[in-house]
Design a protein around this motif. Structure first.
Motif, PDB file in Angstrom:
ATOM      1  N   HIS A 199       0.844  -1.198   0.000  1.00 35.52           N
ATOM      2  CA  HIS A 199       0.000   0.000   0.000  1.00 35.52           C
ATOM      3  C   HIS A 199       0.881   1.251   0.000  1.00 35.52           C
ATOM      4  N   VAL A 200       1.911   1.215   0.834  1.00 35.41           N
ATOM      5  CA  VAL A 200       2.814   2.359   0.959  1.00 35.41           C
ATOM      6  C   VAL A 200       3.590   2.566  -0.337  1.00 35.41           C
ATOM      7  N   ASP A 201       4.058   1.477  -0.940  1.00 34.33           N
ATOM      8  CA  ASP A 201       4.762   1.591  -2.226  1.00 34.33           C
ATOM      9  C   ASP A 201       3.917   2.347  -3.236  1.00 34.33           C
ATOM     10  N   SER A 202       2.626   2.018  -3.277  1.00 37.15           N
ATOM     11  CA  SER A 202       1.713   2.667  -4.220  1.00 37.15           C
ATOM     12  C   SER A 202       1.574   4.156  -3.927  1.00 37.15           C
ATOM     13  N   VAL A 203       1.436   4.495  -2.652  1.00 40.71           N
ATOM     14  CA  VAL A 203       1.281   5.901  -2.269  1.00 40.71           C
ATOM     15  C   VAL A 203       2.504   6.710  -2.680  1.00 40.71           C
ATOM     16  N   LEU A 204       3.688   6.221  -2.351  1.00 37.59           N
ATOM     17  CA  LEU A 204       4.905   6.987  -2.616  1.00 37.59           C
ATOM     18  C   LEU A 204       5.129   7.168  -4.116  1.00 37.59           C
ATOM     19  N   ALA A 205       4.910   6.123  -4.879  1.00 35.51           N
ATOM     20  CA  ALA A 205       5.116   6.226  -6.328  1.00 35.51           C
ATOM     21  C   ALA A 205       4.155   7.229  -6.955  1.00 35.51           C
ATOM     22  N   GLN A 206       2.879   7.132  -6.581  1.00 35.95           N
ATOM     23  CA  GLN A 206       1.895   8.014  -7.206  1.00 35.95           C
ATOM     24  C   GLN A 206       2.064   9.467  -6.766  1.00 35.95           C
ATOM     25  N   ALA A 207       2.441   9.698  -5.507  1.00 36.84           N
ATOM     26  CA  ALA A 207       2.686  11.067  -5.067  1.00 36.84           C
ATOM     27  C   ALA A 207       3.764  11.713  -5.920  1.00 36.84           C
ATOM     28  N   ASN A 208       4.822  10.986  -6.188  1.00 33.37           N
ATOM     29  CA  ASN A 208       5.910  11.486  -7.024  1.00 33.37           C
ATOM     30  C   ASN A 208       5.437  11.733  -8.448  1.00 33.37           C
ATOM     31  N   LEU A 209       4.737  10.774  -9.025  1.00 33.32           N
ATOM     32  CA  LEU A 209       4.309  10.897 -10.418  1.00 33.32           C
ATOM     33  C   LEU A 209       3.248  11.968 -10.617  1.00 33.32           C
ATOM     34  N   ASP A 210       2.441  12.224  -9.573  1.00 34.66           N
ATOM     35  CA  ASP A 210       1.357  13.196  -9.691  1.00 34.66           C
ATOM     36  C   ASP A 210       1.660  14.526  -9.027  1.00 34.66           C
ATOM     37  N   GLN A 211       2.834  14.653  -8.401  1.00 34.28           N
ATOM     38  CA  GLN A 211       3.276  15.900  -7.763  1.00 34.28           C
ATOM     39  C   GLN A 211       2.242  16.408  -6.749  1.00 34.28           C
ATOM     40  N   VAL A 212       1.880  15.532  -5.816  1.00 35.42           N
ATOM     41  CA  VAL A 212       0.928  15.877  -4.781  1.00 35.42           C
ATOM     42  C   VAL A 212       1.365  15.223  -3.480  1.00 35.42           C
ATOM     43  N   ALA A 213       1.274  15.949  -2.378  1.00 35.83           N
ATOM     44  CA  ALA A 213       1.560  15.361  -1.068  1.00 35.83           C
ATOM     45  C   ALA A 213       0.380  14.487  -0.649  1.00 35.83           C
ATOM     46  N   VAL A 214       0.671  13.412   0.096  1.00 35.06           N
ATOM     47  CA  VAL A 214      -0.367  12.468   0.502  1.00 35.06           C
ATOM     48  C   VAL A 214      -0.205  12.141   1.979  1.00 35.06           C
ATOM     49  N   LEU A 231      -3.752  -3.278   9.105  1.00 33.85           N
ATOM     50  CA  LEU A 231      -2.295  -3.368   9.065  1.00 33.85           C
ATOM     51  C   LEU A 231      -1.546  -2.159   9.609  1.00 33.85           C
ATOM     52  N   GLY A 232      -2.243  -1.077   9.944  1.00 33.66           N
ATOM     53  CA  GLY A 232      -1.505   0.095  10.383  1.00 33.66           C
ATOM     54  C   GLY A 232      -0.526   0.548   9.320  1.00 33.66           C
ATOM     55  N   GLY A 233       0.664   0.982   9.757  1.00 34.40           N
ATOM     56  CA  GLY A 233       1.688   1.381   8.800  1.00 34.40           C
ATOM     57  C   GLY A 233       1.400   2.682   8.091  1.00 34.40           C
ATOM     58  N   SER A 234       0.656   3.585   8.728  1.00 32.10           N
ATOM     59  CA  SER A 234       0.279   4.864   8.113  1.00 32.10           C
ATOM     60  C   SER A 234       1.510   5.670   7.708  1.00 32.10           C
ATOM     61  N   VAL A 235       1.351   6.470   6.646  1.00 34.75           N
ATOM     62  CA  VAL A 235       2.461   7.269   6.142  1.00 34.75           C
ATOM     63  C   VAL A 235       1.989   8.635   5.676  1.00 34.75           C
ATOM     64  N   ALA A 236       2.956   9.546   5.595  1.00 35.92           N
ATOM     65  CA  ALA A 236       2.765  10.820   4.902  1.00 35.92           C
ATOM     66  C   ALA A 236       3.988  11.043   4.037  1.00 35.92           C
ATOM     67  N   CYS A 237       3.781  11.638   2.867  1.00 41.18           N
ATOM     68  CA  CYS A 237       4.911  11.896   1.971  1.00 41.18           C
ATOM     69  C   CYS A 237       4.721  13.220   1.264  1.00 41.18           C
ATOM     70  N   ASP A 238       5.836  13.739   0.748  1.00 37.44           N
ATOM     71  CA  ASP A 238       5.780  14.983  -0.008  1.00 37.44           C
ATOM     72  C   ASP A 238       5.504  14.684  -1.477  1.00 37.44           C
ATOM     73  N   ALA A 239       5.563  15.710  -2.310  1.00 37.72           N
ATOM     74  CA  ALA A 239       5.196  15.561  -3.713  1.00 37.72           C
ATOM     75  C   ALA A 239       6.303  14.936  -4.560  1.00 37.72           C
TER      76      ALA A 239
END
Length: 295
Positions: A199-214, A231-239
């Protein structure tokens, strides 16, 4: 908030976001609401401009149709009244998930409220597995709105596995996407016992490709509370898809406080003199359509 801490929508490019990963009990609305409100109040006291709680944080991860109907409430129900009041007290915003009753239909819903009421209202578009037995598919599209903390979009959990979701919100100007979740296994072949899930892999990749923080905040340890093994494992990432927080605990309630620089989000849309991913899209060859508009 103190006078010197103005938010992004009021001239300041940085906002403070709290990830509140909580362990909730299925069907225990009063207990879950109390937990969520206490955590929200603590996060605001610590300086958060925006608090993000998980998917179905108030009802627990309910997929039994009968129980879902018992615990459902309207968007302007008692939970909204409580969160609007605490948002008003701290002049801040909070996003929370609950089981929504609208007419005869039930929806897996997230609302973002400030002190005056809802500023975003989202019903989950992509229902996962047994959710299809309890909830109607979302009918409010993918809302994006200007708020006191910037231009925000919302989706829920399984929505993140459809690449059009983040792309549609980012192209419509979202700077930050909130993704409350109840991450479980079932989509990927395997689930790591610790650390990041796919799930996290998907979030980080798409944030980068779409230039949006998540900011993606999951329930955790639901199997001990009458639900699935969330599963927990919550995340936040930049664009750029770089982690700002997490993964949080995979087994217990957890939290994090992060800073999101919205100027940096906007700047991420240009990666170099000749690297401009939005301008480089070949809209003469393909397009993404939403609400009759195309990009």
């Amino acid at each position: 908030m103190t006078d010197e801490r103005t938010r992004s929508g009021r001239g300041e490019p940085t906002l403070t976001v709290a990830l509140e990963q909580i362990d909730v009990s299925v069907g225990a609305v009063d207990l879950n609401r109390e937990t969520a409100l206490n955590r929200t109040r603590a996060a605001f006291t610590a300086g958060a401009d925006l608090v993000v709680l998980p998917e179905l944080a108030i009802s627990g991860y309910v997929v039994d149709p009968g129980l879902a109907r018992e615990v459902a409430e309207p968007v302007d129900g008692p939970t909204a009244a409580e969160f609007i009041a605490v948002a008003r007290e701290f002049d801040s915003l909070v996003a929370y998930g609950f089981c929504e009753l609208a007419g005869d239909d039930l929806f897996n819903t997230v609302v973002v409220v400030d002190g005056s009421g809802p500023v975003l209202h989202y019903r989950k578009l992509h229902l996962f597995d047994l959710e299809k037995t309890a909830y109607a598919p979302g009918d409010l599209g993918l809302p994006v709105a200007d708020t006191a903390v910037g231009r925000i979009g919302v989706c829920i959990c399984y929505d993140l596995r459809f690449v059009e979701v983040l792309r549609a919100m980012s192209l419509r100007g979202a700077e930050l996407v909130l993704a409350p979740a109840a991450w479980v296994g079932g989509f990927d072949r395997t689930v790591p016992a610790t650390g990041s899930t796919r799930h996290v892999d998907s979030v980080l990749a798409q944030a980068n490709l779409d230039q949006v923080a998540v900011v993606a905040v999951s329930q955790v340890a639901g199997a001990a509370r009458g639900g699935p093994a969330t599963l927990g494992g919550s995340v936040a990432c930049d664009a750029y898809g770089e982690l700002l927080a997490g993964p949080l605990s995979r087994t217990a309630a957890d939290c994090a406080l992060i800073e999101v620089d919205l100027d940096a989000v906007r700047a991420s849309r240009v990666r170099g003199e000749r690297i401009r991913p939005r301008e480089d899209r070949r809209t003469d060859v393909y397009a993404l359509t939403y609400g009759g508009d195309a990009w």
